[in-house]
Design an enzyme around this catalytic site. Structure first.
Site, mmCIF file in Angstrom:
data_model
loop_
_atom_site.group_PDB
_atom_site.id
_atom_site.type_symbol
_atom_site.label_atom_id
_atom_site.label_comp_id
_atom_site.label_asym_id
_atom_site.label_seq_id
_atom_site.Cartn_x
_atom_site.Cartn_y
_atom_site.Cartn_z
ATOM 1 N N SER A 4 6.340 -1.109 -3.534
ATOM 2 C CA SER A 4 4.874 -1.086 -3.459
ATOM 3 C C SER A 4 4.337 0.334 -3.632
ATOM 4 O O SER A 4 3.311 0.548 -4.290
ATOM 5 C CB SER A 4 4.393 -1.694 -2.145
ATOM 6 O OG SER A 4 4.920 -0.999 -1.031
ATOM 7 N N LYS A 5 5.033 1.322 -3.058
ATOM 8 C CA LYS A 5 4.597 2.710 -3.229
ATOM 9 C C LYS A 5 4.781 3.167 -4.673
ATOM 10 O O LYS A 5 3.933 3.886 -5.216
ATOM 11 C CB LYS A 5 5.383 3.629 -2.284
ATOM 12 C CG LYS A 5 5.154 3.378 -0.810
ATOM 13 C CD LYS A 5 3.732 3.683 -0.391
ATOM 14 C CE LYS A 5 3.484 5.158 -0.202
ATOM 15 N NZ LYS A 5 2.153 5.437 0.398
ATOM 16 N N PHE A 55 10.782 -3.608 -0.163
ATOM 17 C CA PHE A 55 9.357 -3.923 -0.077
ATOM 18 C C PHE A 55 8.511 -2.648 -0.078
ATOM 19 O O PHE A 55 7.523 -2.533 -0.792
ATOM 20 C CB PHE A 55 9.054 -4.727 1.198
ATOM 21 C CG PHE A 55 9.577 -6.129 1.175
ATOM 22 C CD1 PHE A 55 9.057 -7.063 0.294
ATOM 23 C CD2 PHE A 55 10.589 -6.524 2.030
ATOM 24 C CE1 PHE A 55 9.530 -8.366 0.270
ATOM 25 C CE2 PHE A 55 11.073 -7.823 2.013
ATOM 26 C CZ PHE A 55 10.540 -8.751 1.127
ATOM 27 N N TYR A 56 8.907 -1.700 0.754
ATOM 28 C CA TYR A 56 8.126 -0.475 0.914
ATOM 29 C C TYR A 56 8.116 0.365 -0.360
ATOM 30 O O TYR A 56 7.051 0.705 -0.889
ATOM 31 C CB TYR A 56 8.685 0.337 2.085
ATOM 32 C CG TYR A 56 8.058 1.711 2.242
ATOM 33 C CD1 TYR A 56 6.704 1.843 2.535
ATOM 34 C CD2 TYR A 56 8.825 2.863 2.107
ATOM 35 C CE1 TYR A 56 6.131 3.100 2.690
ATOM 36 C CE2 TYR A 56 8.269 4.116 2.259
ATOM 37 C CZ TYR A 56 6.919 4.236 2.548
ATOM 38 O OH TYR A 56 6.351 5.477 2.696
ATOM 39 N N LEU A 57 9.298 0.686 -0.871
ATOM 40 C CA LEU A 57 9.373 1.612 -1.997
ATOM 41 C C LEU A 57 8.827 1.001 -3.288
ATOM 42 O O LEU A 57 8.234 1.710 -4.105
ATOM 43 C CB LEU A 57 10.816 2.085 -2.196
ATOM 44 C CG LEU A 57 11.352 2.995 -1.081
ATOM 45 C CD1 LEU A 57 12.799 3.383 -1.359
ATOM 46 C CD2 LEU A 57 10.490 4.244 -0.939
#
Length: 326
Positions: free
Chosen positions: A197-198, A193-195
């Site tokens: 979106s970044k 999810f984090y990577l």
């Protein structure tokens, strides 16, 4: 925007050797702040995620250098405390509530800032939502998608679209995207999810930067390595490694605004980005094997359990159906 579990780095991190290693790994920050004053004195600088950590340190550094700092975050009380501290020291700062996950909040923030200041000279995309969680723990948590994409991708995109036109009309401006060196690494389980979106915002912002550069608006992407902030605090192993303090990172951002490089990355960033596509298959096999022995952070598990406890009994019962034991 992080989970509530907060812990500081291990004492080892503050050892002179660890500090020296962190300095070598970089990226290098601005040493002479008078160069920053020449660049930003009398200008309007927006800092998102300004309530804590890197954002707060950056706001204070820029305010000391003569900039009018627009503090943006969800926690207005904390922002006002920071604004009062800055103005008490002779600087200029204004606090505005901004929830990047809310389209309405982004729109209201941009309208207020443009009405109050007429335009923005520097936009620092510092706010972010970190998430390290196994995907099976997110089956019943659609907010994991909304929160990471809102804070890391859609929100910053909307804010850029709102503030960029005035920059291009004036023919000047600089944008700093505080990204993560993690998107230069191999794909990592639990960080999807984090990577993603970044990486999405990084790709979009680079494309926009190429268009805006012709009109005098420049872009620096700061691929941050390990920073000892509230975001990295829930991972115990991160607290043991050499990394940058919020003040170190603020000076990196200052150099981004002064020198305007296209990218800033730790020493290992670009070599990793080159090798990852070449070694994709063996890396995915190796990392996938290691992943089986790694658990989730206590902060991640606690937030999932807390969310489940707030559901109605029939919702909890339905959520249990078909979930394997791990």
């Amino acid at each position: 925007m992080v989970d509530s579990v907060v812990a500081g780095p291990a004492r080892l991190v503050h050892h002179p050797v660890a500090r020296a290693v962190a300095g070598v790994i970089g990226p290098r920050g601005l040493r002479r702040t008078r160069r920053l004053r020449r660049e930003v004195e009398g200008k309007v600088v927006v800092v998102t995620g300004a309530s804590f950590g890197v954002g707060a340190a950056t706001a204070e550094l820029f305010a000391k250098s003569g900039a009018t700092v627009v503090l943006a975050a969800r926690s207005v009380d904390r922002l006002q405390e920071l604004a009062d501290r800055i103005t008490g020291a002779g600087g200029a700062a204004e606090a505005y509530r901004l929830d990047l996950a809310s389209e309405e909040s982004v729109s209201e923030f941009a309208e207020a800032v443009l009405a109050d200041f007429g335009g923005v000279d520097v936009l620092i995309h510092n706010a972010g939502k970190s998430l390290r969680r196994s995907v099976h723990l997110s089956y019943d948590r659609p907010k994991d998608i909304a929160s990471t994409n809102g804070a890391n991708y859609l929100g910053p995109m909307r804010l850029t679209l709102a503030l960029l036109p005035s920059m291009r009309e004036r023919g000047s401006g600089h944008i700093v995207n505080v990204s993560t060196v993690g998107i230069m690494f191999p794909v990592m389980p639990k960080w999807g999810f984090y990577l993603s979106s970044k990486a999405a915002f990084d790709w979009w912002m680079r494309a926009v930067g190429m268009e805006a550069r012709a009109d005098g608006v420049t872009l620096t992407t700061f691929y941050a390595g390990l920073m000892h902030t509230r975001m990295s605090a829930p991972s115990a192993w991160m607290r043991m490694l050499p990394g940058q303090t919020p003040q170190d990172a603020a000076r990196v951002i200052a150099r981004a605004v002064v020198d305007k490089p296209r990218t800033m990355t730790p020493l290992y960033g670009h070599p990793s980005a080159i090798l990852v596509p070449v070694l994709r298959l063996p890396l995915e096999v190796l990392i996938g094997f290691v992943y089986r022995f790694l658990g989730d952070t206590s902060a991640s598990l606690a937030s999932v359990e807390s969310g489940r406890n707030t559901k109605a009994p029939n919702e909890i019962e339905n959520a249990e159906v078909g979930r394997g034991v791990r």
